[in-house]
Motif scaffolding. Structure first.
Motif, mmCIF file in Angstrom:
data_model
loop_
_atom_site.group_PDB
_atom_site.id
_atom_site.type_symbol
_atom_site.label_atom_id
_atom_site.label_comp_id
_atom_site.label_asym_id
_atom_site.label_seq_id
_atom_site.Cartn_x
_atom_site.Cartn_y
_atom_site.Cartn_z
ATOM 1 N N ASN A 88 18.474 0.570 30.272
ATOM 2 C CA ASN A 88 18.597 2.089 30.447
ATOM 3 C C ASN A 88 18.366 2.648 28.950
ATOM 4 N N ALA A 89 18.860 2.257 27.972
ATOM 5 C CA ALA A 89 18.767 2.944 26.373
ATOM 6 C C ALA A 89 17.345 2.737 25.861
ATOM 7 N N VAL A 90 16.603 1.686 26.086
ATOM 8 C CA VAL A 90 15.502 1.596 25.623
ATOM 9 C C VAL A 90 14.312 2.606 26.142
ATOM 10 N N ILE A 91 14.546 3.028 27.348
ATOM 11 C CA ILE A 91 13.579 4.022 27.902
ATOM 12 C C ILE A 91 13.991 5.255 26.979
ATOM 13 N N ASN A 92 15.169 5.898 26.787
ATOM 14 C CA ASN A 92 15.338 7.185 25.942
ATOM 15 C C ASN A 92 14.742 7.038 24.569
ATOM 16 N N ILE A 93 14.926 5.601 24.131
ATOM 17 C CA ILE A 93 14.406 5.430 22.594
ATOM 18 C C ILE A 93 13.161 5.495 22.502
ATOM 19 N N PHE A 94 12.359 5.052 23.578
ATOM 20 C CA PHE A 94 10.822 5.219 23.445
ATOM 21 C C PHE A 94 10.454 6.651 23.561
ATOM 22 N N LEU A 95 11.159 7.382 24.491
ATOM 23 C CA LEU A 95 10.935 8.859 24.571
ATOM 24 C C LEU A 95 10.904 9.529 23.224
ATOM 25 N N GLN A 96 11.906 8.965 22.367
ATOM 26 C CA GLN A 96 11.945 9.687 20.825
ATOM 27 C C GLN A 96 11.165 9.223 19.672
ATOM 28 N N SER A 97 10.422 8.077 20.101
ATOM 29 C CA SER A 97 9.481 7.432 19.139
ATOM 30 C C SER A 97 8.433 8.187 18.545
ATOM 31 N N LYS A 98 7.944 9.253 19.389
ATOM 32 C CA LYS A 98 6.822 10.091 19.109
ATOM 33 C C LYS A 98 7.152 10.629 17.862
ATOM 34 N N SER A 99 8.111 11.348 17.430
ATOM 35 C CA SER A 99 8.418 12.264 16.449
ATOM 36 C C SER A 99 8.663 11.116 15.316
ATOM 37 N N ILE A 100 9.137 9.852 15.326
ATOM 38 C CA ILE A 100 8.999 8.849 14.410
ATOM 39 C C ILE A 100 7.675 8.458 13.852
ATOM 40 N N ILE A 101 6.663 8.249 14.753
ATOM 41 C CA ILE A 101 5.575 7.724 14.436
ATOM 42 C C ILE A 101 4.591 8.814 13.609
ATOM 43 N N TRP A 102 4.827 10.009 14.103
ATOM 44 C CA TRP A 102 4.366 11.124 13.373
ATOM 45 C C TRP A 102 4.737 11.556 11.878
ATOM 46 N N PHE A 103 6.203 11.085 11.758
ATOM 47 C CA PHE A 103 6.787 11.274 10.751
ATOM 48 C C PHE A 103 6.010 10.081 9.686
ATOM 49 N N MET A 104 5.804 8.755 10.331
ATOM 50 C CA MET A 104 5.376 7.915 9.537
ATOM 51 C C MET A 104 3.876 8.154 8.997
ATOM 52 N N LEU A 105 3.219 8.982 9.696
ATOM 53 C CA LEU A 105 2.124 9.442 9.111
ATOM 54 C C LEU A 105 2.096 10.251 7.898
ATOM 55 N N SER A 106 2.905 10.949 7.769
ATOM 56 C CA SER A 106 2.892 12.017 6.610
ATOM 57 C C SER A 106 3.297 10.953 5.263
ATOM 58 N N ASN A 107 4.474 9.836 5.790
ATOM 59 C CA ASN A 107 4.558 9.030 4.529
ATOM 60 C C ASN A 107 3.325 8.292 4.212
ATOM 61 N N LEU A 108 2.585 7.726 5.240
ATOM 62 C CA LEU A 108 1.286 7.020 4.826
ATOM 63 C C LEU A 108 0.656 7.478 3.822
ATOM 64 N N LEU A 109 0.326 8.869 3.763
ATOM 65 C CA LEU A 109 -0.382 9.450 2.930
ATOM 66 C C LEU A 109 -0.069 9.374 1.511
ATOM 67 N N MET A 110 1.334 9.358 1.333
ATOM 68 C CA MET A 110 2.029 8.791 -0.028
ATOM 69 C C MET A 110 1.938 7.929 -0.429
ATOM 70 N N ILE A 111 1.954 6.874 0.423
ATOM 71 C CA ILE A 111 1.842 5.420 0.144
ATOM 72 C C ILE A 111 0.563 5.134 -0.232
ATOM 73 N N GLU A 112 -0.459 5.743 0.628
ATOM 74 C CA GLU A 112 -2.029 5.180 0.127
ATOM 75 C C GLU A 112 -2.218 5.670 -1.174
ATOM 76 N N TYR A 113 -1.372 6.867 -1.662
ATOM 77 C CA TYR A 113 -1.891 7.133 -3.173
ATOM 78 C C TYR A 113 -1.025 6.398 -3.812
ATOM 79 N N ALA A 114 0.344 6.027 -3.656
ATOM 80 C CA ALA A 114 1.210 5.299 -4.443
ATOM 81 C C ALA A 114 0.587 3.911 -4.902
ATOM 82 N N PHE A 115 -0.072 3.264 -3.868
ATOM 83 C CA PHE A 115 -0.493 1.956 -4.105
ATOM 84 C C PHE A 115 -1.982 1.878 -4.210
#
Length: 286
Positions: A209-236
């Motif tokens: 039951n909990a995993v369902i709600n977790i997946f529903l909130q994963s969208k904001s996390i993956i878009w947050f990761m995109l913003s970090n990906l830009l910094m990481i591509e420059y840093a490395f």
């Protein structure tokens, strides 16, 4: 409204929204708004989508076609993004299952640590990670601890580790909250009264039951990761799609880059939505 119609409608509206957003740089002429230039930019993007192979960009005064050269950059960035996302989710889920077995006192300490971890700026995490990688590389000479990409030498281990850290903390916090909320429900007491062990309740009822709600909130996390990906591509010094879009920021390239990232992410989210609605019978929006 049917499930597949909602998914298609959301895709179309988001697709149009990306086009409109990509043309925003053409809207501003200094401090003034230039509506005609913006509309021209939207039209330019629309025409480029009809024949994307004709899109070009300049690099060191040489003109190149965007396709197929953009695909290696896209593939590199998507590997970093999706591998980091699934590692973060898996590691956080395993840690949560272990955490739910320990005492409430220990869980309070963990929640306090997570609160501190979430307050750490992204750039600080990246900086510390680079310094750590340099130290390990200097003293061990391990090849997979390379800290910069040059030419065909692509690095994966360190960027993935750095990109995974904060999403793991976010997932971990969300999971602990959802698991604890699920455990407090009445049906859990009924299950325990029937003689089910803590492990049976945790894996058979709470996890499902909990995993369902977790997946529903994963969208904001993956878009947050995109913003970090830009910094990481420059840093490395990574030749990835995010860095390429910033360096060659025409409205056409920006739109194509955003769309090529949006489509696989949306397909993953839509697949999750279909599975959840088929299993639960409830209407959700991932």
């Amino acid at each position: 409204m049917s499930l597949y119609y909602r998914i298609l409608l959301k895709f179309v509206l988001t697709f149009i929204g990306i086009i409109l957003i990509s043309a925003l740089p053409a809207l501003f002429d200094g401090m003034k708004l230039d509506i005609s230039s913006y509309l021209s930019g939207v039209g330019s993007i629309a025409s480029s989508l009809v024949d994307p192979k004709a899109i070009t960009y300049e690099n060191f005064q040489t003109t190149y076609f965007l396709f197929p050269g953009i695909w290696p950059l896209w593939r590199y960035s998507m590997i970093l993004l999706f591998v980091s996302f699934f590692i973060a989710f898996t590691f956080a889920l395993g840690s949560t299952l272990i955490t739910m077995i320990v005492t409430e006192k220990i869980r309070k300490i963990i929640r306090a640590i997570l609160f501190i971890g979430e307050s750490i700026p992204d750039i600080f995490v990246i900086g510390i990670s680079i310094m750590t990688a340099i130290f390990i590389r200097k003293h061990t000479n391990l090849p997979f601890f390379s800290i910069a990409s040059f030419g065909d030498n692509q690095i994966f281990v360190i960027p993935i580790i750095v990109l995974t850290i904060l999403p793991t903390i976010f997932f971990y916090r969300i999971m602990i909250y959802d698991f604890e909320e699920e455990i407090s429900r009445q049906y859990i007491d009924v299950a325990k009264s029937k003689g089910l062990s803590t492990y049976s309740v945790l894996f058979s009822h709470v996890l499902r039951n909990a995993v369902i709600n977790i997946f529903l909130q994963s969208k904001s996390i993956i878009w947050f990761m995109l913003s970090n990906l830009l910094m990481i591509e420059y840093a490395f010094n990574i030749d990835g799609l995010m860095r390429f879009m910033l360096m060659h920021g025409s409205v056409q390239i920006l739109a194509i880059g955003l769309l090529t990232m949006f489509i696989p992410i949306y397909m993953m989210q839509a697949s999750i939505q279909i599975v959840i609605e088929k299993i639960t019978g409830k209407q959700v929006e991932v």
